[in-house]
Scaffold this active site. Structure first.
Site, PDB file in Angstrom:
ATOM      1  N   ASN A 130      56.090  57.181  16.408  1.00  0.00           N
ATOM      2  CA  ASN A 130      57.450  57.003  16.918  1.00  0.00           C
ATOM      3  C   ASN A 130      57.772  58.179  17.848  1.00  0.00           C
ATOM      4  O   ASN A 130      57.979  59.296  17.378  1.00  0.00           O
ATOM      5  CB  ASN A 130      58.427  56.961  15.722  1.00  0.00           C
ATOM      6  N   TRP A 131      57.798  57.894  19.144  1.00  0.00           N
ATOM      7  CA  TRP A 131      58.016  58.971  20.117  1.00  0.00           C
ATOM      8  C   TRP A 131      59.492  59.315  20.268  1.00  0.00           C
ATOM      9  O   TRP A 131      59.839  60.223  21.020  1.00  0.00           O
ATOM     10  CB  TRP A 131      57.439  58.583  21.482  1.00  0.00           C
ATOM     11  N   LYS A 132      60.341  58.544  19.660  1.00  0.00           N
ATOM     12  CA  LYS A 132      61.794  58.752  19.733  1.00  0.00           C
ATOM     13  C   LYS A 132      62.230  58.872  21.204  1.00  0.00           C
ATOM     14  O   LYS A 132      61.625  58.254  22.066  1.00  0.00           O
ATOM     15  CB  LYS A 132      62.180  59.967  18.899  1.00  0.00           C
ATOM     16  N   SER A 183      57.260  64.363   8.422  1.00  0.00           N
ATOM     17  CA  SER A 183      56.511  65.595   8.734  1.00  0.00           C
ATOM     18  C   SER A 183      55.018  65.478   8.476  1.00  0.00           C
ATOM     19  O   SER A 183      54.388  66.437   8.039  1.00  0.00           O
ATOM     20  CB  SER A 183      57.084  66.779   7.947  1.00  0.00           C
ATOM     21  N   GLU A 202      60.771  56.831   3.984  1.00  0.00           N
ATOM     22  CA  GLU A 202      60.993  58.070   4.729  1.00  0.00           C
ATOM     23  C   GLU A 202      62.119  58.873   4.068  1.00  0.00           C
ATOM     24  O   GLU A 202      63.300  58.657   4.379  1.00  0.00           O
ATOM     25  CB  GLU A 202      61.386  57.740   6.168  1.00  0.00           C
ATOM     26  N   HIS A 225      65.883  53.030  10.779  1.00  0.00           N
ATOM     27  CA  HIS A 225      65.451  54.441  10.749  1.00  0.00           C
ATOM     28  C   HIS A 225      66.652  55.303  10.347  1.00  0.00           C
ATOM     29  O   HIS A 225      67.782  55.005  10.708  1.00  0.00           O
ATOM     30  CB  HIS A 225      64.936  54.846  12.133  1.00  0.00           C
ATOM     31  N   GLY A 261      56.364  60.920  13.367  1.00  0.00           N
ATOM     32  CA  GLY A 261      57.322  61.279  14.415  1.00  0.00           C
ATOM     33  C   GLY A 261      56.739  62.365  15.302  1.00  0.00           C
ATOM     34  O   GLY A 261      55.878  62.107  16.140  1.00  0.00           O
ATOM     35  N   GLY A 262      57.168  63.605  15.075  1.00  0.00           N
ATOM     36  CA  GLY A 262      56.790  64.741  15.933  1.00  0.00           C
ATOM     37  C   GLY A 262      55.302  64.800  16.265  1.00  0.00           C
ATOM     38  O   GLY A 262      54.931  64.980  17.438  1.00  0.00           O
TER      39      GLY A 262
HETATM   40  C1  PEP Z   1      60.472  59.922  11.595  1.00  0.00           C
HETATM   41  O1  PEP Z   1      61.506  60.411  12.045  1.00  0.00           O
HETATM   42  O2  PEP Z   1      60.345  58.699  11.400  1.00  0.00           O
HETATM   43  C2  PEP Z   1      59.365  60.816  11.268  1.00  0.00           C
HETATM   44  C3  PEP Z   1      58.429  60.400  10.452  1.00  0.00           C
HETATM   45  O3  PEP Z   1      59.436  62.022  11.869  1.00  0.00           O
HETATM   46  P1  PEP Z   1      58.546  63.301  11.591  1.00  0.00           P
HETATM   47  O4  PEP Z   1      57.123  62.856  11.382  1.00  0.00           O
HETATM   48  O5  PEP Z   1      58.691  64.141  12.816  1.00  0.00           O
HETATM   49  O6  PEP Z   1      59.116  63.953  10.374  1.00  0.00           O
END
Ligand code: PEP
Length: 277
Positions: free
Chosen positions: A25-27, A234, A182, A110, A255-256
């Protein structure tokens, strides 16, 4: 012999085969040009494995150009959001019917949509419905906040968010739904800067089991064994294997780390390497 062959085929077809799923997920990151350059690099390095589906969720604007760039055996696409009505006077929105054919998946519910844009059960459920009627597999995100966890409400929150999102989903449609656990307190988005922690694999196992238990209650055992449950929060190249190895977890919503090619490629490889459970 024929009978024997038939028996074997029947028993294989009854085995729940849950292909692993890694979703990046590149947001709201990367311009169209940057997305295209990034996909170009990923395409050279991400291995195609029969047991792993790799899904990219770029910003809405980049979906079309990226769709022309990718090889569907290597990558599938997901929308990060959609509007639940199919068409009409809804300025600024993009509907599932407009996304139909372009994406295979859509992220729905989300925590950033729930908490920043105040989406609640009714809207999330309508989005799940809109995705399904347009041949798009919804990835329904659920998870408790730090406060809810501290108050011992995790199971209730998962229950409410599952029920809220899945109301009106039939058992046939359930086979198209993916659930992502999540925990809000584990996301790297900075919303819980002071509270940020990582769940243990046991925490994730308990959540996955609560989710499957609830789906079993709603749709029966077969559906609960067939549904793919992801973990998100994360994850990166160093910790992906430990979450992928959790009983009941079939992949990751990243995400990140999905914006870093080395991290993302390594996560895909971890999904391929993790022992079948
Ligand atoms: C998310 O926001 O769906 C996510 C998994 O982010 P991150 O991996 O950056 O915590």
């Amino acid at each position: 012999m024929e009978k024997y062959g038939k028996l074997v085929i029947e028993s294989i077809s009854e085995m729940p085969s849950r292909k692993k799923l890694i979703v990046g997920n590149w947001k709201m990151n990367l311009t169209i040009h940057e997305a295209s350059v990034y996909v170009h690099h990923l395409a050279q390095k991400v291995q195609v494995h029969r047991d792993v589906e790799v899904v990219l969720a770029p910003t809405m604007l980049a979906l079309q150009p990226v769709s022309l760039q990718i090889e569907r055996r290597q990558f599938k696409l997901a929308a990060q959001n959609l509007y639940w009505r199919d068409h009409g006077a809804y300025t600024g929105e993009v509907s599932a019917s407009q996304l139909r054919g372009l994406v295979d998946y859509a992220i729905v519910g989300h925590s950033e949509r729930r908490h920043i844009f105040h989406e609640h059960h009714k809207e999330i459920r309508s989005k799940v419905q809109a995705a399904l009627r347009n041949n798009i597999k919804p990835i329904l995100c659920i998870g408790e906040t730090a406060h809810e966890r501290a108050s011992g409400e995790t199971k209730d929150v998962l229950h409410d968010q599952l029920l809220g999102g899945l109301a009106n989903v039939t058992s046939d449609e359930m086979s198209e739904v993916v659930v992502a656990y999540e925990p809000v307190w584990a996301l790297s988005n900075g919303a819980n800067f002071h509270d940020h922690k990582m769940p243990t694999p046991d925490d994730v196992k308990r959540a996955a089991s609560a989710i499957r238990g609830q789906i079993k209650h709603l749709y029966g055992e077969k559906a609960s064994e067939a549904v793919r449950v992801l973990y998100g929060g994360s994850t990166n190249a160093s910790n992906a294997s430990s979450f992928l190895a959790v009983d009941g977890i079939d992949g990751l919503l990243v995400g990140g780390a999905s914006l870093n090619q080395h991290e993302f490629i390594s996560i895909v490889e971890s999904a391929h390497e993790v022992d079948d459970k």
